[in-house]
Design a protein around this motif. Structure first.
Motif, short mmCIF file in Angstrom:
data_model
loop_
_atom_site.label_atom_id
_atom_site.label_comp_id
_atom_site.label_asym_id
_atom_site.label_seq_id
_atom_site.Cartn_x
_atom_site.Cartn_y
_atom_site.Cartn_z
N GLY A 20 33.97 36.98 -0.57
CA GLY A 20 33.58 38.22 -1.26
C GLY A 20 32.17 38.67 -0.90
O GLY A 20 31.95 39.85 -0.58
N ASP A 40 30.57 38.46 -9.99
CA ASP A 40 31.07 37.10 -10.11
C ASP A 40 30.71 36.60 -11.51
O ASP A 40 29.67 36.95 -12.06
N ASN A 42 29.99 33.63 -12.11
CA ASN A 42 29.01 32.56 -11.91
C ASN A 42 27.60 33.17 -11.76
O ASN A 42 27.24 33.70 -10.70
N VAL A 93 38.75 36.17 -5.53
CA VAL A 93 38.52 34.95 -6.33
C VAL A 93 39.19 33.77 -5.63
O VAL A 93 40.00 33.94 -4.72
N TYR A 112 43.04 32.27 -11.67
CA TYR A 112 41.83 33.12 -11.55
C TYR A 112 42.25 34.54 -11.16
O TYR A 112 41.70 35.53 -11.61
N GLU A 164 41.67 38.08 4.66
CA GLU A 164 40.45 37.89 5.45
C GLU A 164 40.65 36.77 6.47
O GLU A 164 41.17 35.72 6.12
N LYS A 223 48.76 35.93 6.74
CA LYS A 223 47.55 35.13 6.50
C LYS A 223 47.89 33.65 6.44
O LYS A 223 47.24 32.81 7.07
N SER A 278 38.22 24.70 3.17
CA SER A 278 38.90 24.94 1.90
C SER A 278 40.31 25.50 2.07
O SER A 278 41.07 25.53 1.12
N ARG A 349 33.99 21.52 1.55
CA ARG A 349 35.32 21.47 0.91
C ARG A 349 36.34 20.89 1.89
O ARG A 349 36.46 21.34 3.01
P1 NAD Z 1 34.81 30.74 -3.52
O1 NAD Z 1 35.20 29.69 -4.49
O2 NAD Z 1 33.62 30.53 -2.65
O3 NAD Z 1 34.57 32.12 -4.30
C1 NAD Z 1 35.38 32.59 -5.33
C2 NAD Z 1 34.48 33.18 -6.40
O4 NAD Z 1 35.29 33.84 -7.39
C3 NAD Z 1 33.65 32.14 -7.17
O5 NAD Z 1 32.27 32.39 -6.99
C4 NAD Z 1 34.12 32.28 -8.62
O6 NAD Z 1 33.06 32.10 -9.55
C5 NAD Z 1 34.63 33.70 -8.64
N1 NAD Z 1 35.59 33.96 -9.72
C6 NAD Z 1 36.73 33.28 -10.03
N2 NAD Z 1 37.35 33.86 -11.07
C7 NAD Z 1 36.61 34.92 -11.43
C8 NAD Z 1 36.74 35.91 -12.43
N3 NAD Z 1 37.80 35.94 -13.25
N4 NAD Z 1 35.77 36.86 -12.54
C9 NAD Z 1 34.70 36.86 -11.69
N5 NAD Z 1 34.54 35.96 -10.72
C10 NAD Z 1 35.47 34.99 -10.59
O7 NAD Z 1 36.10 31.03 -2.63
P2 NAD Z 1 36.14 31.64 -1.15
O8 NAD Z 1 35.95 30.58 -0.15
O9 NAD Z 1 35.30 32.87 -1.11
O10 NAD Z 1 37.68 32.05 -1.08
C11 NAD Z 1 38.18 33.15 -1.81
C12 NAD Z 1 39.57 33.48 -1.28
O11 NAD Z 1 39.47 33.86 0.10
C13 NAD Z 1 40.55 32.31 -1.32
O12 NAD Z 1 41.82 32.81 -1.62
C14 NAD Z 1 40.53 31.78 0.09
O13 NAD Z 1 41.75 31.17 0.44
C15 NAD Z 1 40.33 33.03 0.89
N6 NAD Z 1 39.66 32.85 2.20
C16 NAD Z 1 38.58 32.02 2.32
C17 NAD Z 1 37.92 31.90 3.56
C18 NAD Z 1 36.72 31.00 3.74
O14 NAD Z 1 36.26 30.87 4.86
N7 NAD Z 1 36.17 30.39 2.71
C19 NAD Z 1 38.35 32.68 4.64
C20 NAD Z 1 39.44 33.53 4.47
C21 NAD Z 1 40.09 33.61 3.24
#
Ligand code: NAD
Ligand code: UGA
Length: 462
Positions: A20, A40, A42, A93, A112, A164, A223, A278, A349
């Motif tokens: 995000g 967020d 957090n 999220v 979430y 993404e 994806k 992750s 992770r």
């Molecule tokens: P992350 O845990 O780093 O971030 C998710 C965020 O969402 C957290 O900061 C959390 O506090 C917030 N959150 C959760 N519930 C919430 C709510 N109800 N209101 C407000 N905030 C809330 O996760 P990420 O790595 O950014 O991954 C997010 C998604 O993207 C996942 O589905 C993942 O599979 C996908 N993804 C991740 C990557 C990567 O490289 N990390 C790449 C492509 C896709």
């Protein structure tokens, strides 16, 4: 609150994590005409996004954020205000693997996501486009549309998928020049209108031919399939690395030779101690769960084997270490060079180094971990073992008095260390296990190390 008249469009993103935060920074940097707010729950994360110490380490990200922060990019904990104001809401999220109940250990935990959908439904007073940025099981958009559109306010939501594909460590480059941007939308008038609005955002910097549109279900599934195929290649080459170690073939030569076939390609054929991060394991297990739930046992087992092979590779690495070090590592100091799941990130992770560290501690080795960016996370991951491990910022200090070094992350700086100096401070015979095949093995051997690469003949002095 209505739309800010200063901007052409108002965009919000719920979830300011690894995806995000960077994706919104990229959109804001390229589209000064849009107001972009990443929210967020957090508060510490949001405070970090508003500082010069971002919550994640990613090369080039701070510069990108600074281009737009305060101009048209905002980070906030006020989720409801951002929802109320936005016309387009990305939802990014976390969607981890479920740890409880039905589907535990395989299915995606959608709590979430669903909570977010309910908050949007509660707060919104005008029609909105909802964009799935998180990785989700195929057909999640249908469930989300049902939750969202089941409101008595007459507010309409168009749910679409825009998964993404960025990889950590190269996120900024990946977003700047993506191989493709995928946008899945319904083939209805509302769906097409929403799709055009998302295409318009990306068209500010992505060539139009790289913006691919599809139906929602294809986008969601693509994806999962992209990650499954990438991970499958790593497991494939890792399985061959095991065979190479038995036959004196060199997996680097095999990888090079087969990768030159343009039909196969070179990428994602680097042997390693196993893939981490992750998403690969989580997304494959999710695919497995979906296939199982449709009764497709053969398809489910096929994809599951990619994860089984990965577990085998991690286990095999430690077993090889033990065998090489005269069948015991008890009481021996072993330095892990790298703890992040890959270079150029502090993310740990599902890092294979976690399993390596735990297995070595079980064998009663004295484990010392060094990493340029991931020691804070290592402390959290190994919280229950902190009395049994040591963390050292300096790799020279980590290696001092060690019997062996295990390279777990391919940090560039580990190639440039003075291994002669390191050798002199180590117990003898000194071992190096290169879990990433990134060091100069011949040179290390000449210094006096016993060198154990992945999938290549070991170089031993005995
Ligand atoms: P992350 O845990 O780093 O971030 C998710 C965020 O969402 C957290 O900061 C959390 O506090 C917030 N959150 C959760 N519930 C919430 C709510 N109800 N209101 C407000 N905030 C809330 O996760 P990420 O790595 O950014 O991954 C997010 C998604 O993207 C996942 O589905 C993942 O599979 C996908 N993804 C991740 C990557 C990567 O490289 N990390 C790449 C492509 C896709
Ligand atoms: C991966 C995908 O590459 C992204 O396209 C995707 O968006 C992302 O997952 C996601 O959905 O989260 P990421 O996990 O950040 O990105 O990093 P990768 O470069 O794919 O590496 C994953 C793991 O595989 C790392 O542990 C890496 O060291 C390992 N790897 C990678 C190998 O062992 N060998 C290789 O040849 C390539």
């Amino acid at each position: 609150m209505g739309k800010d008249p200063q901007f052409k469009r108002t965009i919000a993103c719920i979830g300011a994590g690894y995806v995000g935060g960077p994706t919104m920074a990229m959109i804001a940097a390229h589209c000064p005409q849009y107001k972009v707010t990443a929210v967020d729950s957090n508060a510490a994360r949001i405070a970090a996004w508003n500082s010069d110490t971002l919550p994640i380490y990613e090369p080039g990200l701070l510069d990108l954020v600074k281009k737009a922060r305060g101009r048209n990019l905002f980070f906030s904990t006020d989720v409801e205000a951002a929802i109320a104001e936005a016309e387009i809401i990305f939802v990014s999220v976390n969607t981890p693997t479920k740890t409880f109940g039905e589907g535990a250990g395989r299915a995606a935990d959608l709590q979430y996501w669903e909570k977010t959908a309910r908050t949007i439904a509660k707060v919104a007073t005008s029609d909105k486009i909802i964009v799935e940025k998180s990785t989700l099981p195929v057909r999640t958009a249908a469930a989300m549309a049902r939750i969202l559109n089941h409101n008595e306010k007459g507010v309409c939501f168009e749910v679409m998928s825009n998964p993404e594909f960025l990889a950590e460590g190269t996120a900024v480059v990946d977003m700047e020049k993506p191989d493709r941007v995928l946008i899945g939308a319904r083939e209805t008038d509302e769906g097409k209108k929403a799709r055009d609005a998302i295409v318009e955002i990306y068209a500010n910097w992505v060539p139009r031919e790289k913006i691919v549109t599809s139906n929602v279900w294809s986008a969601e599934l693509s994806k999962l399939v992209a990650n499954a195929l990438l991970a499958q290649r790593i497991s494939s080459i890792n399985s061959i690395s095991a065979l190479c170690e038995k036959t004196s073939a060199d997996v680097m030569e095999v990888s090079h030779a087969v990768g030159m076939d343009s039909r196969i390609g070179r990428q994602f054929l680097r042997p390693s101690i196993g893939f981490g991060g992750s998403c690969f394991k989580k997304d494959i297990l999710n695919l497995v769960y979906i296939c199982d739930s449709y009764g497709m046992n053969e398809v489910a087992r096929y994809w599951e084997s990619v994860v089984t092979m990965n577990d085998y590779q991690k286990r095999r690495f430690v077993q090889n270490m033990i065998a090489a070090m005269f069948n015991t590592v008890a009481g021996k100091r072993i330095a892990l060079f790298g703890f992040a799941f890959k270079a150029d990130t502090g993310d740990t992770r599902e890092s294979p180094a976690i399993d390596v560290a735990k297995q070595l501690v079980e064998e009663r080795a004295k484990v010392v971990i060094t990493d340029p960016k991931a020691l804070d996370n290592a402390k959290i991951d190994l919280a229950s073992l902190l009395t049994k491990i040591e963390l050292a910022a300096d790799p020279y200090a980590a290696a001092k008095g060690a019997h062996g070094i295990a390279v777990c992350t391919e940090w560039e700086e580990y190639r440039a260390l003075n291994y002669q100096a390191i050798f002199e401070t180590m117990e003898k015979p000194a071992f190096i296990f290169d879990g990433r095949n990134v060091l100069d093995h011949q040179k290390l051997f000449e210094i006096g190390f016993n060198v154990f690469p992945i999938g290549k003949p070991a170089l031993k002095h005995f």
